[in-house]
Design an enzyme around this catalytic site. Structure first.
Site, short mmCIF file in Angstrom:
data_model
loop_
_atom_site.label_atom_id
_atom_site.label_comp_id
_atom_site.label_asym_id
_atom_site.label_seq_id
_atom_site.Cartn_x
_atom_site.Cartn_y
_atom_site.Cartn_z
N CYS A 1 5.08 -7.83 3.50
CA CYS A 1 4.63 -7.56 4.86
C CYS A 1 5.46 -8.36 5.87
CB CYS A 1 3.12 -7.80 5.01
SG CYS A 1 2.42 -6.95 6.44
N HIS B 1 1.17 -3.98 0.66
CA HIS B 1 0.59 -5.14 -0.02
C HIS B 1 0.39 -4.87 -1.51
CE1 HIS B 1 -0.23 -7.62 3.51
NE2 HIS B 1 -0.23 -6.46 4.13
N GLU C 1 -0.33 -6.86 -3.80
CA GLU C 1 -1.46 -7.64 -4.33
C GLU C 1 -2.80 -6.96 -4.06
OE1 GLU C 1 0.17 -8.21 -1.61
OE2 GLU C 1 -1.12 -9.04 -0.05
#
Lengths: 270, 208
Positions: free
Chosen positions: B80, B187, B189
């Site tokens: 990001c 993202h 994660e």
């Protein structure tokens, strides 16, 4: 294309997952970690966890649960219930939450939305709005876990929340919640037509078609439910499949091979 | 050992949790010196570009990062903001200089279809242009995005782009690779198996 999201809502009362009917909580279902593992049927797009306890006695326990959950949650995690300070938002983010839902405190002090979104960014701040028709059949915003009527109209309040920096609206109908007759589509439509931030619809799902209605008729960006997911296996996966077959653009899980155990061992969570 | 840089911009814990699930030794750090002993560096972050750059400078992390990633060629993964910083400059709230490791600028997402909401939040299809490295074994994965700005890369430099996401008529650069520098706008994660797979691929790249 950006996809519509399916979001299970885990409702916790004093640390236990409960069923909720018009904001009355019964039927302890189990603990939250099991619930998240259950939702790791890899079909959900996000998870919301709300603390609906009537007192803050067990609050530390709730924080522990969030830390434990976040280790197993690889989709965005929203946490709500009783949040009233910047410090506590910070604490939840450190524990692994991605967003927080603010409700009563936002009504008590609308500037809190502004303050929080300035510090953490709008993407982090969900304003949760609980709505009920009052005695004169008018939609009103209710606070304090649905116990207290305010003079606010839900559409006006949603618009104000957006202006103050809210990134999303979590919209709940207290009358419809737990009744399994579908969402309050009129309410959802009124709000989605008047704000330009995403609206998550919650309350009343009794079958998968109700999700489709909230998206197609209510124009909700995301759909959420709680009770319906509790008793059936692979329920979130089946819901996703139903949405997909109904022509809704949703994310279908793809199983990539990972060389690690699907259920990793963690340290004791509680 | 892999270092995740904590510099006050968003939730680094979820990145830590994802690498831990992949059984990778990982450490969250704000100390520039610790970047010297790690095998790879991960720079996540959500928030304002200028705040992020200021924090990295004030903590002495920017100089150390440049030394480790540019001079010592240590593997880098930006997530990001960690992708956006690679640009020469950003137009978010004024003009702020970035690392300048990759040519281009950070611009606001402005699709001509006004129905499309900004920020670009949610799961979106990602078109793979180079299916090796971090994206190996994937076809049109959906990743979780959360941003209002995107990396605009000049035509002559576009060979660094490894995947894109079309948001209306805006072509968002989803991922970049240039030598030891890897970066993603979305993202991983928070993108379930697709995201974990990408992080696993990054770990495989480090071991090469």
């Amino acid at each position: 294309m950006l996809k519509h999201r399916l979001i299970p809502n885990i409702i916790l009362n004093n640390g236990n997952v409960v069923q909720s009917v018009q904001f009355k909580h019964t039927n302890v279902i189990g603990n939250a970690v099991t619930a998240v593992d259950f939702f790791n049927s890899w079909a959900v797009d996000e998870i919301i966890v709300l603390d609906v306890s009537r007192t803050k006695d067990q609050r530390q326990n709730f924080h522990k649960i969030i830390s434990g959950l976040s280790k197993r949650c690889f989709v965005p995690l929203t946490v709500g219930g009783w949040i009233s300070t910047v410090d506590e938002i910070n604490q939840f983010l450190k524990e692994g939450a991605d967003k927080v839902a603010i409700n009563t405190q936002a009504v008590a002090n609308p500037n809190f939305i502004k303050e929080a979104s300035n510090i953490f960014g709008s993407q982090c701040i969900v304003v949760s709005i609980d709505v009920k028709k009052n005695n004169s059949k008018k939609y009103k915003v209710f606070v304090n876990r649905g116990t207290e009527e305010t003079q606010l109209d839900p559409v006006d309040w949603a618009k104000q929340a957006e202006k103050l920096g809210a990134g999303e609206i979590l919209l709940t109908s207290i009358d419809y919640e737990g009744m399994r007759n579908g969402y309050d589509l009129e309410l959802i439509k009124n709000v989605t037509q008047n704000v330009s931030i995403p609206v998550i619809a919650f309350g009343g799902v009794g079958n998968w078609q109700h999700f489709v209605d909230a998206i197609n008729i209510g124009k909700a960006d995301a759909v959420s439910a709680a009770n319906i997911f509790h008793y059936t296996e692979h329920s979130t996966y089946n819901a996703k499949e139903f949405l997909s077959n109904a022509g809704i653009n949703v994310r279908m899980p793809v199983f990539y091979k990972l060389p690690t155990p699907r259920r990793p061992k963690y340290d004791e969570i509680y | 050992m892999l270092a995740i840089i904590e510099y006050g911009m968003g939730n680094v814990r979820s990145v830590y949790n994802a690498f831990t699930l992949l059984e990778q030794d990982v450490q969250i750090t704000s100390d520039p010196k610790q970047l010297r002993d790690t095998d790879a560096i991960v720079l996540p972050g959500v928030g304002a570009f200028s705040d992020g750059m200021r924090n990295l400078r004030e903590k002495g992390l920017l100089n150390e990062l440049t030394e480790q990633v540019i001079d010592n060629k240590k593997p880098y993964l930006g997530i990001c903001l960690g992708l956006e910083f690679l640009a020469e400059k950003s137009y978010e709230g004024g003009i702020t200089d970035g690392f300048g490791w990759i040519k281009g600028t950070i611009n606001r997402i402005e699709p001509s279809d006004l129905q499309l909401k900004v920020p670009h939040i949610g799961w979106d299809d990602t078109k793979i242009l180079k299916s090796d490295g971090l994206l190996k074994e994937m076809t049109l994965p959906a990743f979780y995005y959360l941003h209002s700005y995107y990396f605009k890369i000049p035509e002559s430099q576009k060979n660094v782009i490894t995947s894109v996401c079309n948001y209306g008529d805006v072509e968002i650069v989803s991922s970049i690779q240039k030598d030891n520098i890897h970066a993603v706008q979305f993202h991983p994660e928070k993108s379930q198996e697709a995201g974990l797979k990408l992080l696993k691929n990054f770990l495989d790249e480090i071991k090469k």
